[in-house]
Design a protein around this motif. Structure first.
Motif, short mmCIF file in Angstrom:
data_model
loop_
_atom_site.label_atom_id
_atom_site.label_comp_id
_atom_site.label_asym_id
_atom_site.label_seq_id
_atom_site.Cartn_x
_atom_site.Cartn_y
_atom_site.Cartn_z
N LEU A 136 24.01 -39.18 1.76
CA LEU A 136 23.75 -39.82 0.46
C LEU A 136 24.97 -39.86 -0.43
N GLU A 137 26.05 -39.31 0.06
CA GLU A 137 27.26 -39.13 -0.73
C GLU A 137 28.26 -40.25 -0.46
N ASP A 138 28.94 -40.71 -1.52
CA ASP A 138 30.02 -41.67 -1.29
C ASP A 138 31.34 -40.92 -1.21
N LYS A 139 32.42 -41.64 -0.99
CA LYS A 139 33.70 -40.96 -0.76
C LYS A 139 34.22 -40.21 -1.98
N SER A 140 33.70 -40.53 -3.16
CA SER A 140 34.11 -39.79 -4.36
C SER A 140 33.26 -38.53 -4.58
N GLY A 141 32.22 -38.35 -3.75
CA GLY A 141 31.36 -37.18 -3.88
C GLY A 141 30.12 -37.42 -4.70
N SER A 142 29.92 -38.64 -5.18
CA SER A 142 28.72 -38.95 -5.96
C SER A 142 27.53 -39.16 -5.03
N LEU A 143 26.38 -38.65 -5.47
CA LEU A 143 25.16 -38.82 -4.69
C LEU A 143 24.42 -40.07 -5.14
N SER A 144 23.92 -40.81 -4.18
CA SER A 144 23.15 -42.02 -4.50
C SER A 144 21.85 -41.70 -5.21
N THR A 145 21.38 -40.46 -5.13
CA THR A 145 20.12 -40.05 -5.74
C THR A 145 20.30 -39.47 -7.14
N ALA A 146 21.51 -39.45 -7.64
CA ALA A 146 21.77 -38.85 -8.95
C ALA A 146 20.85 -39.44 -10.01
N GLY A 147 20.22 -38.56 -10.77
CA GLY A 147 19.35 -38.97 -11.86
C GLY A 147 17.91 -39.24 -11.46
N ALA A 148 17.62 -39.26 -10.18
CA ALA A 148 16.24 -39.50 -9.74
C ALA A 148 15.41 -38.25 -9.95
N ASP A 149 14.17 -38.43 -10.39
CA ASP A 149 13.31 -37.27 -10.60
C ASP A 149 11.99 -37.35 -9.84
N THR A 150 11.84 -38.36 -8.99
CA THR A 150 10.68 -38.45 -8.11
C THR A 150 11.18 -38.81 -6.71
N GLU A 151 10.38 -38.48 -5.72
CA GLU A 151 10.75 -38.84 -4.34
C GLU A 151 10.92 -40.35 -4.20
N ARG A 152 9.97 -41.09 -4.72
CA ARG A 152 10.04 -42.55 -4.61
C ARG A 152 11.27 -43.09 -5.35
N GLY A 153 11.56 -42.51 -6.50
CA GLY A 153 12.75 -42.93 -7.24
C GLY A 153 14.03 -42.62 -6.48
N ALA A 154 14.09 -41.44 -5.88
CA ALA A 154 15.27 -41.06 -5.09
C ALA A 154 15.39 -41.95 -3.86
#
Length: 192
Positions: free
Chosen positions: A160-178
């Motif tokens: 889920l991580e990009d090359k800068s270390g950011s997660l694509s799920t950042a800020g999600a608070d539900t499974e469906r949102g993530a």
């Protein structure tokens, strides 16, 4: 949360402390049983181009977490408690929602699992803190299991991580949102 008074406990531990430790253990037993079933559910329902990598990554996690459940249950018995592992009691006692993703892409499931692992690990860490004074033996067990869960979480997050270390799920608070964020980030990377 304990269902009955303990008949005995280990030497050097008060009955009240043992009852609290059994409650903490039962909570983690519920989480481990739920997690290994959830991981197996994902194993069966994941699809997409990275299917085999994720499918095969999950089985060792399932086996390890199933082993955690056995260790937790045996510790409950060692302390004079009676571990509860029935599905109905698990559903009744759990403080989290049912895993909400069915057949879905690898990224969707991995996004949802990021939140699942986050919740499980957070509860383990809370238990580690509380066990500091109550029972260092059980605390050691929680620490060892947390180390493995954090490793498994890293395996999930690496997808889920990009090359800068950011997660694509950042800020999600539900499974469906993530799941949605992880899938859309993957799609936007392909387009760019």
């Amino acid at each position: 949360m304990t269902t009955s008074k303990l008949k005995y406990t280990v030497p050097g531990m008060s009955e009240a402390d043992a009852e609290r430790v059994v409650d903490l253990l039962q909570s983690r037993l519920n989480a481990a049983n739920d997690l290994h079933l959830t991981l197996k559910h994902v194993h069966w329902n994941v699809v997409g181009p990275h299917f085999i990598a994720v499918h095969e990554m999950l089985d060792p996690q399932v086996d390890a977490v199933r082993g955690f459940a056995d260790d937790l249950a045996e510790r409950i018995a060692t302390l004079g408690g009676s571990p509860v592992g029935t599905p109905g009691r698990l559903v009744e006692a759990r403080t989290w929602d049912e895993y909400s993703i069915g057949r879905a892409t690898t990224q969707e499931h991995l996004g949802a699992l990021d939140l699942v692992y986050h919740g499980v690990i957070s509860e383990y860490r809370d238990g580690i803190t509380e066990l500091e004074e109550l029972d260092p033996v059980t605390q050691d067990m929680f620490i060892a299991q947390t180390e493995q869960l954090e490793l498994f979480h890293w395996f999930i997050r690496a997808h889920l991580e990009d090359k800068s270390g950011s997660l694509s799920t950042a800020g999600a608070d539900t499974e469906r949102g993530a799941a949605k964020k992880a899938a859309s980030k993957r799609t936007s990377r392909k387009k760019g």
